[in-house]
Every structure is written in C-alpha cells, then in structure tokens.
Design a protein around this motif. Structure first.
Motif, PDB file in Angstrom:
ATOM      1  N   VAL A  83      -7.661  -1.630  -8.158  1.00 33.59           N
ATOM      2  CA  VAL A  83      -7.275  -3.001  -7.813  1.00 33.59           C
ATOM      3  C   VAL A  83      -5.776  -3.196  -8.025  1.00 33.59           C
ATOM      4  CG1 VAL A  83      -7.540  -5.421  -8.503  1.00 33.59           C
ATOM      5  CG2 VAL A  83      -9.553  -3.972  -8.186  1.00 33.59           C
ATOM      6  N   ALA A  84      -5.212  -2.607  -9.081  1.00 31.07           N
ATOM      7  CA  ALA A  84      -3.773  -2.727  -9.317  1.00 31.07           C
ATOM      8  C   ALA A  84      -2.975  -2.080  -8.188  1.00 31.07           C
ATOM      9  CB  ALA A  84      -3.403  -2.094 -10.656  1.00 31.07           C
ATOM     10  N   ARG A  85      -3.465  -0.971  -7.682  1.00 28.96           N
ATOM     11  CA  ARG A  85      -2.776  -0.282  -6.574  1.00 28.96           C
ATOM     12  C   ARG A  85      -2.939  -1.022  -5.252  1.00 28.96           C
ATOM     13  NH1 ARG A  85      -4.558   5.932  -7.831  1.00 28.96           N
ATOM     14  NH2 ARG A  85      -3.131   6.250  -9.570  1.00 28.96           N
ATOM     15  N   ASP A  86      -4.113  -1.628  -5.048  1.00 33.57           N
ATOM     16  CA  ASP A  86      -4.389  -2.298  -3.782  1.00 33.57           C
ATOM     17  C   ASP A  86      -5.262  -3.523  -4.046  1.00 33.57           C
ATOM     18  OD1 ASP A  86      -4.876  -3.052  -1.183  1.00 33.57           O
ATOM     19  OD2 ASP A  86      -6.109  -1.308  -0.688  1.00 33.57           O
ATOM     20  N   PRO A  87      -4.654  -4.711  -4.212  1.00 32.80           N
ATOM     21  CA  PRO A  87      -5.436  -5.925  -4.497  1.00 32.80           C
ATOM     22  C   PRO A  87      -6.467  -6.263  -3.420  1.00 32.80           C
ATOM     23  CG  PRO A  87      -3.112  -6.292  -4.923  1.00 32.80           C
ATOM     24  CD  PRO A  87      -3.220  -4.957  -4.257  1.00 32.80           C
ATOM     25  N   ALA A  88      -6.304  -5.719  -2.226  1.00 34.24           N
ATOM     26  CA  ALA A  88      -7.285  -5.969  -1.164  1.00 34.24           C
ATOM     27  C   ALA A  88      -8.655  -5.393  -1.526  1.00 34.24           C
ATOM     28  CB  ALA A  88      -6.790  -5.381   0.152  1.00 34.24           C
ATOM     29  N   VAL A  89      -8.682  -4.416  -2.417  1.00 36.15           N
ATOM     30  CA  VAL A  89      -9.959  -3.835  -2.854  1.00 36.15           C
ATOM     31  C   VAL A  89     -10.829  -4.932  -3.470  1.00 36.15           C
ATOM     32  CG1 VAL A  89     -11.016  -2.278  -4.541  1.00 36.15           C
ATOM     33  CG2 VAL A  89      -9.082  -1.498  -3.168  1.00 36.15           C
ATOM     34  N   LEU A  90     -10.252  -5.727  -4.355  1.00 36.22           N
ATOM     35  CA  LEU A  90     -11.004  -6.797  -5.002  1.00 36.22           C
ATOM     36  C   LEU A  90     -11.421  -7.855  -3.987  1.00 36.22           C
ATOM     37  CD1 LEU A  90     -12.164  -8.038  -7.551  1.00 36.22           C
ATOM     38  CD2 LEU A  90      -9.948  -9.127  -7.947  1.00 36.22           C
TER      39      LEU A  90
END
Length: 158
Positions: A83-90
């Motif tokens: 999530v830190a690398r890619d907030p779109a995951v969350l």
C-alpha cells in the motif's frame, strides 16, 4: 480422445496451469484466523487429553501461536509495504469480502495469545489479556468501518 481408466474423455488433454499466488493482503488472512483458532483449540484440548499427551499438545499450541503471530506480522507488513508503494492497492481492495477474515484473524490471534501464553509464562497473563483486548477492539472497530463503507454499484441482472 483421452482414456481415463474405463472412461473416455472427448476433451483434449490440458497442460497443467498454475495460477500465481496472490501478494500479501486481505485474501491471506483466513490463514491467520484458522491458525489462531487452532492454537486456542489445542490449548483447551490439553486439559482434556490423557496425562501423557498434555505436554505435546501444549507444545503444539505454543508452536501454532508462534506461527499465527508470524503470519500476522508478515502479512500485515507485506500489505503495508504494498500500500505504501501503491496506494491504489488499498482503493482497489477496499470492498473486498476478505476484510472480515482480517478482523477475525486479529481477534483469533489475540484470543490465542490470552489462552496459550499464560499457560507457559504466568507472569505474562496481564500483558496477554491486554494484547487480546486491543486486537478485539481493533478487529471490531475495523470490521464496523469496513462493513459500513458503501459498496460499489452492482450491475443490474440481465
């Protein structure tokens, strides 16, 4: 045609196809939940088995508790990194049905901690209950928030 014992299949043989394992995230938390439940069940069972089996069952409960904690920490850290690398995951998983097992995973590891640790180290009874209480509060509040978030619109049935 393929022969399967006495049966004949008209389907061509399929090459084995393996799906890739999903990355760390909510989909893995049923494993945390079940491992925590198993640790608690083993601890309770230790009081019901013959004297010769009490020690081994208690050791299994402790080992399983350690595995539950390891799964919880690794999966939580792994998901946090994703999530830190890619907030779109969350954002993409916010409506996942697997948030229930995340909450249950926390609560089952908390309960197992309160059940197993005091049997080995009585001095940790209070701390284990505090961990259990914190995990239950986080699990219940987290599930309440996740359960109250609006679901994405579903397409009308055709």
């Amino acid at each position: 045609m393929r022969h399967r014992g006495l049966l004949v299949s008209p389907d061509p043989p399929r090459s084995p196809h393996r799906e890739p394992l999903p990355p760390p995230g909510p989909v893995w938390f049923p494993a945390v939940m079940v491992t925590g439940i198993l640790a608690s069940a083993l601890q309770v069972t230790a009081g019901l088995v013959s004297t010769a089996l009490v020690g081994p069952v208690r050791v299994l409960a402790l080992i399983d508790l350690l595995v539950a904690w390891l799964l919880l920490l690794v999966l939580t850290t792994g998901y946090g990194v994703r999530v830190a690398r890619d907030p779109a995951v969350l954002r993409g998983e916010i409506h996942s049905p697997f948030w229930g097992p995340v909450a249950m995973g926390l609560m089952s590891v908390g309960s197992a901690t309160a059940a197993v640790l005091p049997a080995w180290w009585p001095a940790l009874t209070r701390a284990s209950w505090e961990v259990d209480t914190a995990f239950w509060v986080v699990g219940i509040v987290g599930q309440s928030v996740a359960g109250s978030s609006p679901s994405p619109p579903r397409p009308a049935p055709t």
